[in-house]
Motif scaffolding. Structure first.
Motif, PDB file in Angstrom:
ATOM      1  N   SER A  24       0.886  -1.370  -0.215  1.00  0.00           N
ATOM      2  CA  SER A  24      -0.117  -0.076   0.178  1.00  0.00           C
ATOM      3  C   SER A  24       1.125   1.354  -0.095  1.00  0.00           C
ATOM      4  N   ASP A  25       0.216   2.406  -0.331  1.00  0.00           N
ATOM      5  CA  ASP A  25       0.859   3.627  -0.350  1.00  0.00           C
ATOM      6  C   ASP A  25       0.273   4.333   0.804  1.00  0.00           C
ATOM      7  N   THR A  26       1.179   5.108   1.455  1.00  0.00           N
ATOM      8  CA  THR A  26       0.772   6.027   2.831  1.00  0.00           C
ATOM      9  C   THR A  26       1.329   7.189   2.788  1.00  0.00           C
ATOM     10  N   GLU A  27       1.073   8.103   3.335  1.00  0.00           N
ATOM     11  CA  GLU A  27       1.468   9.622   3.595  1.00  0.00           C
ATOM     12  C   GLU A  27       3.114   9.381   3.941  1.00  0.00           C
ATOM     13  N   TYR A  28       3.458   8.293   4.584  1.00  0.00           N
ATOM     14  CA  TYR A  28       4.985   8.177   4.891  1.00  0.00           C
ATOM     15  C   TYR A  28       5.684   7.164   4.205  1.00  0.00           C
ATOM     16  N   GLY A  29       5.089   6.924   3.175  1.00  0.00           N
ATOM     17  CA  GLY A  29       5.908   5.569   2.262  1.00  0.00           C
ATOM     18  C   GLY A  29       4.902   4.736   2.021  1.00  0.00           C
ATOM     19  N   PRO A  30       5.931   3.560   1.409  1.00  0.00           N
ATOM     20  CA  PRO A  30       5.124   2.303   1.258  1.00  0.00           C
ATOM     21  C   PRO A  30       4.684   1.511   2.515  1.00  0.00           C
ATOM     22  N   LEU A  31       3.691   0.838   2.736  1.00  0.00           N
ATOM     23  CA  LEU A  31       3.421   0.134   3.700  1.00  0.00           C
ATOM     24  C   LEU A  31       3.186  -1.571   3.166  1.00  0.00           C
ATOM     25  N   VAL A  32       3.771  -2.378   3.763  1.00  0.00           N
ATOM     26  CA  VAL A  32       3.395  -3.962   3.480  1.00  0.00           C
ATOM     27  C   VAL A  32       2.775  -4.732   4.664  1.00  0.00           C
ATOM     28  N   HIS A  33       1.821  -5.089   4.305  1.00  0.00           N
ATOM     29  CA  HIS A  33       0.792  -5.460   5.761  1.00  0.00           C
ATOM     30  C   HIS A  33       0.222  -6.813   5.226  1.00  0.00           C
ATOM     31  N   ALA A  34      -0.620  -7.548   6.219  1.00  0.00           N
ATOM     32  CA  ALA A  34      -1.112  -8.598   5.725  1.00  0.00           C
ATOM     33  C   ALA A  34      -2.178  -9.218   6.701  1.00  0.00           C
ATOM     34  N   GLU A  35      -3.217  -9.949   6.448  1.00  0.00           N
ATOM     35  CA  GLU A  35      -4.328 -10.429   7.363  1.00  0.00           C
ATOM     36  C   GLU A  35      -4.170 -11.990   7.332  1.00  0.00           C
ATOM     37  N   LEU A  36      -3.802 -12.509   8.364  1.00  0.00           N
ATOM     38  CA  LEU A  36      -4.066 -14.068   8.497  1.00  0.00           C
ATOM     39  C   LEU A  36      -5.715 -14.379   8.628  1.00  0.00           C
ATOM     40  N   GLY A  37      -6.129 -15.357   8.050  1.00  0.00           N
ATOM     41  CA  GLY A  37      -7.270 -15.879   8.052  1.00  0.00           C
ATOM     42  C   GLY A  37      -7.726 -15.957   9.594  1.00  0.00           C
ATOM     43  N   ILE A  38      -8.995 -16.024   9.645  1.00  0.00           N
ATOM     44  CA  ILE A  38      -9.694 -16.582  11.106  1.00  0.00           C
ATOM     45  C   ILE A  38      -9.204 -17.975  11.230  1.00  0.00           C
ATOM     46  N   GLY A  39      -8.505 -18.067  12.570  1.00  0.00           N
ATOM     47  CA  GLY A  39      -8.352 -19.531  12.970  1.00  0.00           C
ATOM     48  C   GLY A  39      -7.115 -20.264  12.163  1.00  0.00           C
ATOM     49  N   GLU A  40      -6.301 -19.305  11.249  1.00  0.00           N
ATOM     50  CA  GLU A  40      -5.420 -20.100  10.528  1.00  0.00           C
ATOM     51  C   GLU A  40      -3.962 -20.056  11.109  1.00  0.00           C
ATOM     52  N   GLU A  41      -3.056 -20.689  10.750  1.00  0.00           N
ATOM     53  CA  GLU A  41      -1.713 -20.907  11.425  1.00  0.00           C
ATOM     54  C   GLU A  41      -0.753 -20.208  10.516  1.00  0.00           C
ATOM     55  N   ASN A  42       0.504 -20.832  10.668  1.00  0.00           N
ATOM     56  CA  ASN A  42       1.721 -20.339   9.642  1.00  0.00           C
ATOM     57  C   ASN A  42       1.960 -18.854   9.612  1.00  0.00           C
ATOM     58  N   SER A  43       1.663 -18.112  10.805  1.00  0.00           N
ATOM     59  CA  SER A  43       2.055 -16.842  10.654  1.00  0.00           C
ATOM     60  C   SER A  43       3.453 -16.555  10.468  1.00  0.00           C
ATOM     61  N   GLY A  44       4.388 -17.180  11.075  1.00  0.00           N
ATOM     62  CA  GLY A  44       5.914 -17.271  10.695  1.00  0.00           C
ATOM     63  C   GLY A  44       6.064 -16.839   9.311  1.00  0.00           C
ATOM     64  N   LYS A  45       5.609 -17.859   8.516  1.00  0.00           N
ATOM     65  CA  LYS A  45       5.688 -17.925   7.034  1.00  0.00           C
ATOM     66  C   LYS A  45       5.180 -16.574   6.542  1.00  0.00           C
ATOM     67  N   LEU A  46       4.090 -16.131   6.835  1.00  0.00           N
ATOM     68  CA  LEU A  46       3.501 -15.013   6.434  1.00  0.00           C
ATOM     69  C   LEU A  46       4.298 -13.882   6.687  1.00  0.00           C
ATOM     70  N   VAL A  47       4.970 -13.626   7.549  1.00  0.00           N
ATOM     71  CA  VAL A  47       5.906 -12.618   8.378  1.00  0.00           C
ATOM     72  C   VAL A  47       6.952 -12.672   7.321  1.00  0.00           C
ATOM     73  N   SER A  48       7.690 -13.941   7.149  1.00  0.00           N
ATOM     74  CA  SER A  48       8.854 -13.962   6.462  1.00  0.00           C
ATOM     75  C   SER A  48       8.396 -13.285   4.797  1.00  0.00           C
ATOM     76  N   LYS A  49       7.351 -13.783   4.316  1.00  0.00           N
ATOM     77  CA  LYS A  49       7.158 -13.263   3.106  1.00  0.00           C
ATOM     78  C   LYS A  49       6.612 -11.873   2.960  1.00  0.00           C
ATOM     79  N   ILE A  50       6.069 -11.016   3.875  1.00  0.00           N
ATOM     80  CA  ILE A  50       5.914  -9.722   3.783  1.00  0.00           C
ATOM     81  C   ILE A  50       7.297  -8.974   3.833  1.00  0.00           C
ATOM     82  N   LYS A  51       8.094  -9.547   4.994  1.00  0.00           N
ATOM     83  CA  LYS A  51       9.410  -9.146   5.316  1.00  0.00           C
ATOM     84  C   LYS A  51      10.301  -8.870   4.070  1.00  0.00           C
TER      85      LYS A  51
END
Length: 287
Positions: free
Chosen positions: A122-149
């Protein structure tokens, strides 16, 4: 480029509030919200999404009815009860272990990719923002963090950003370890409570384990000056840089409700404290 991650060890210390102010003060920064289980940086930075992608973080069982012999082997072996007596798999019960596919004599049982969430650029006033939403009850948040980083790091390199600022998740688990990956400095936001001090030490030990320097900010320091002194003593003993202290103020809650980074909200005292911390952070990160 200076790569920092803001962590806390526990929730509620003011980590995201501090991070949003850093984003407002930084020049040529890319921000990544690594708290994918409960992301909230978008509430402060008001992003305009320009790219969205699905995230597949695991597998789930599928049964091919035409191939199925109805022998019951998969039902018998699944310890999670994810396959019913009529040989249908339940995506919500399946843990993705793949045992059913292994024991199925006809090859009817197989594994399919599981859509676990979404990530955004996304674009913000302060520069690009990379963010995510993990599905309800879903796991593997570590993998998702690695991806967006990694996505954020690629963007930062492409635009020659001076800062990569990560708002890390609370705790010391897999998502925190993933958010620490590649960081030059772990900025720990704590508060003068016994639970926060305990968790500050745990997350500082985690950062040290991965060879990452730590620095500490004491938020709401004046609610317990004695415990704040304990934190300062801990930092001195462990050769951890104390970046500064932020006073308790009801203006923080009002700034969050308004969706405005605290440093931009208009409270001169708090803004001055945060700007002083930012200046020291620049010096520490460059050392």
């Amino acid at each position: 480029m200076k790569n920092i991650v803001v962590i806390s060890g526990k929730g509620g210390t003011g980590k995201t509030t501090v991070t949003a102010s850093f984003c407002a003060l930084a020049e040529k920064a890319v921000t990544v919200d690594c708290d994918v289980d409960a992301s909230d940086m978008h509430l402060m930075l008001h992003p305009k999404i320009r790219r969205r992608e699905n995230f597949t973080g695991g597998k789930y069982a599928v049964i091919d009815a035409e191939k199925c012999l109805k022998c019951g082997r998969c039902v018998e072996m699944c310890r999670f009860g994810a396959i019913s007596d009529d040989f249908r798999s339940d995506i919500y019960s399946c843990e993705g272990c793949g045992l059913c596919a292994l024991v199925c004599p006809s090859g009817a049982a197989g594994m399919a990719d599981r859509m676990s969430g979404k990530w955004f650029v996304s674009d913000t006033e302060y520069g690009p923002l990379v963010h995510a939403e993990l599905g309800i009850g879903e796991e593997n948040s570590g993998k998702l963090v690695s991806k967006i980083k990694q996505v954020a790091a690629d963007i930062a390199e492409k635009i020659s950003a001076e800062w990569l600022i990560a708002d890390g998740p609370p705790g010391t688990g897999c998502p925190v370890m993933a958010s620490l990956s590649g960081a030059d400095l772990a900025v720990i936001v704590t508060e003068p409570t016994l639970s926060a001090i305990h968790d500050m030490k745990r997350v500082a030990d985690t950062a040290e384990h991965f060879g990452i320097r730590s620095a500490v900010i004491i938020n709401k320091w004046d609610i317990n000056a004695e415990n704040s002194a304990v934190i300062e003593d801990y930092c001195r003993a462990g050769n951890i840089e104390l970046l500064g202290r932020i006073s308790f103020s009801e203006a923080v809650g009002r700034s969050v409700s308004a969706g405005i980074p605290l440093v931009k909200f208009g409270d001169e005292e708090l803004a001055g404290q945060i700007k002083g911390i930012w200046k020291k952070l620049n010096e520490t990160a460059a050392a």
